[in-house]
Scaffold this active site. Sequence first.
Site, PDB file in Angstrom:
ATOM      1  N   ARG A  28       0.823  -1.201   0.000  1.00 11.70           N
ATOM      2  CA  ARG A  28       0.000   0.000   0.000  1.00 11.70           C
ATOM      3  C   ARG A  28       0.863   1.259   0.000  1.00 11.70           C
ATOM      4  NH1 ARG A  28      -4.779  -0.138   4.303  1.00 11.70           N
ATOM      5  NH2 ARG A  28      -5.897  -1.243   2.640  1.00 11.70           N
ATOM      6  N   GLU A  40      -2.430  -8.464  -4.802  1.00 12.33           N
ATOM      7  CA  GLU A  40      -3.825  -8.811  -5.043  1.00 12.33           C
ATOM      8  C   GLU A  40      -4.005 -10.294  -5.335  1.00 12.33           C
ATOM      9  OE1 GLU A  40      -6.304  -7.180  -4.315  1.00 12.33           O
ATOM     10  OE2 GLU A  40      -5.443  -5.198  -4.041  1.00 12.33           O
ATOM     11  N   GLN A  45      -8.684 -14.810  -1.324  1.00 16.46           N
ATOM     12  CA  GLN A  45      -9.092 -15.815  -0.335  1.00 16.46           C
ATOM     13  C   GLN A  45      -8.046 -16.042   0.750  1.00 16.46           C
ATOM     14  OE1 GLN A  45     -12.398 -17.710  -0.635  1.00 16.46           O
ATOM     15  NE2 GLN A  45     -12.388 -15.594  -1.357  1.00 16.46           N
ATOM     16  N   THR A  46      -7.249 -15.006   0.994  1.00 16.91           N
ATOM     17  CA  THR A  46      -6.151 -15.153   1.946  1.00 16.91           C
ATOM     18  C   THR A  46      -6.015 -13.884   2.774  1.00 16.91           C
ATOM     19  OG1 THR A  46      -5.043 -16.506   0.275  1.00 16.91           O
ATOM     20  CG2 THR A  46      -3.722 -15.795   2.144  1.00 16.91           C
ATOM     21  N   TYR A  85      -3.787 -22.542  -2.977  1.00 14.15           N
ATOM     22  CA  TYR A  85      -4.331 -22.162  -4.296  1.00 14.15           C
ATOM     23  C   TYR A  85      -3.203 -21.902  -5.282  1.00 14.15           C
ATOM     24  CZ  TYR A  85      -9.086 -21.708  -2.440  1.00 14.15           C
ATOM     25  OH  TYR A  85     -10.317 -21.954  -1.887  1.00 14.15           O
ATOM     26  N   TYR A 123     -12.665  -8.687  -9.943  1.00  8.44           N
ATOM     27  CA  TYR A 123     -12.181  -8.025  -8.735  1.00  8.44           C
ATOM     28  C   TYR A 123     -10.741  -7.533  -8.911  1.00  8.44           C
ATOM     29  CZ  TYR A 123      -9.594  -7.171  -4.635  1.00  8.44           C
ATOM     30  OH  TYR A 123      -8.739  -6.570  -3.761  1.00  8.44           O
ATOM     31  N   ASP A 141     -15.003  -7.345  -3.700  1.00  7.88           N
ATOM     32  CA  ASP A 141     -14.587  -8.616  -3.102  1.00  7.88           C
ATOM     33  C   ASP A 141     -15.571  -8.993  -1.996  1.00  7.88           C
ATOM     34  OD1 ASP A 141     -14.024  -6.807  -1.102  1.00  7.88           O
ATOM     35  OD2 ASP A 141     -12.266  -7.925  -0.418  1.00  7.88           O
ATOM     36  N   CYS A 195     -16.494  -3.994   9.965  1.00  8.11           N
ATOM     37  CA  CYS A 195     -17.643  -4.824   9.581  1.00  8.11           C
ATOM     38  C   CYS A 195     -17.107  -6.209   9.249  1.00  8.11           C
ATOM     39  CB  CYS A 195     -18.321  -4.175   8.360  1.00  8.11           C
ATOM     40  SG  CYS A 195     -20.060  -4.570   8.179  1.00  8.11           S
ATOM     41  N   CYS A 206     -17.893   2.541  13.396  1.00  7.30           N
ATOM     42  CA  CYS A 206     -18.132   2.604  11.952  1.00  7.30           C
ATOM     43  C   CYS A 206     -18.493   4.012  11.471  1.00  7.30           C
ATOM     44  CB  CYS A 206     -19.252   1.641  11.560  1.00  7.30           C
ATOM     45  SG  CYS A 206     -19.528   1.548   9.786  1.00  7.30           S
TER      46      CYS A 206
END
Length: 355
Positions: A28, A40, A45-46, A85, A123, A141, A195, A206
């Site tokens: 980032r 990415e 899924q990680t 994966y 995504y 996502d 969230c 939030c």
Amino acid sequence: MKKEINLKLVVQPLLDWYDDHRRILPWREEATPYRVWVSEIMLQQTRVEAVKPYFERFVGALPTIEHLANLNEDALMKLWEGLGYYNRVRNMQKAARVIIEKYNGKMPGDYKQLLELPGIGSYTAGAIASIAFQIPVPAVDGNVLRVISRLTADESDIMKQSVRKDMENKLLQVMPQKRAGDFNQALMELGAMVCIPNGMAKCEMCPWYHYCEARKQGIVMELPKKQPKKKRKIEERTVVILQDRNKVMIQKRPSKGLLAGLYEFPNFLGSLSEEEVLNWVKEKGLLPIRIQKLEDSKHIFSHIEWHMKGFVVRIEEPQDMNFKGYLFVDPDQTKKEYSIPSAFAAYTKFSKYLF
DNA sequence: AAGTCGGGGCC
DNA sequence: GGCCCAGACTT
């Protein structure tokens, strides 16, 4: 009950919250196209915490797309070992080669061109385009699906692709043109930190507290809706650690399917007896000295469970090491060069020092 | 639309 | 023991 919410109202509060609460992440703070791409793919899924060490090691070993395109398969899988994966990294290398050929080695800064690359779906194309190139496209996502379905109290099944399409279209309408990447990351950050996917939503923290329809209706934890998944199939397997004085036998898995291209100890479907294992060893022309039962172990994949029993077999030094498809390797060498999936972790430790 | 593809952390 | 994760691809 679903409610139409003017999404334009919630954009700025989210960006303000993000400016104050965003995590410092390696990809980032230095968001080059290549680094964003690698991150990415790893993050599919990680979780962030799982990715961090892999990311640093990966971009350290392969600082450019060209390095990635040119690496041999075993070394590539070794860099991904344990992350899971594995087709993600195979596809990433395929894409790297396309980028070298077709785009002169530079990541294309176009959503549709990104979408055509292997391993990049809607995504990831949106994430790279917006984060690395500031193009105002959404990146929906699991976090975004959860956050927005709660904000709007939408009870649609988020697994349906029509729901995802709808959300992409609605977000596209309100994308902040100057901060597209931050907006997408802010949505995900909100999903990851406030969230949250499992556990109580931290609504008091939030930025959308006063907007959130699910909170008003008291159904935050009921959302998002998802079709129940079917249960995993169970497979019995027998794993054999076959060793001579200082080497252990491994084999390469097929190039397609589960754990494709990784290395493993010989193993068989079903629960084999000591005699059956010894017969297999002798059929190979090897001379067993001792056999010992190892602990049972279990490994859970996404759609299947391995219930394993294990044996260690000590053999005489083989005269001819050329067994079709098998390798005899030093266990320490295995650690450095051959990628062995976590499924065998319970037995990897017995590949050395047992007798 | 449903199935395949990993591994781990959290409840 | 079941959940889900900055999903994509194949069938």
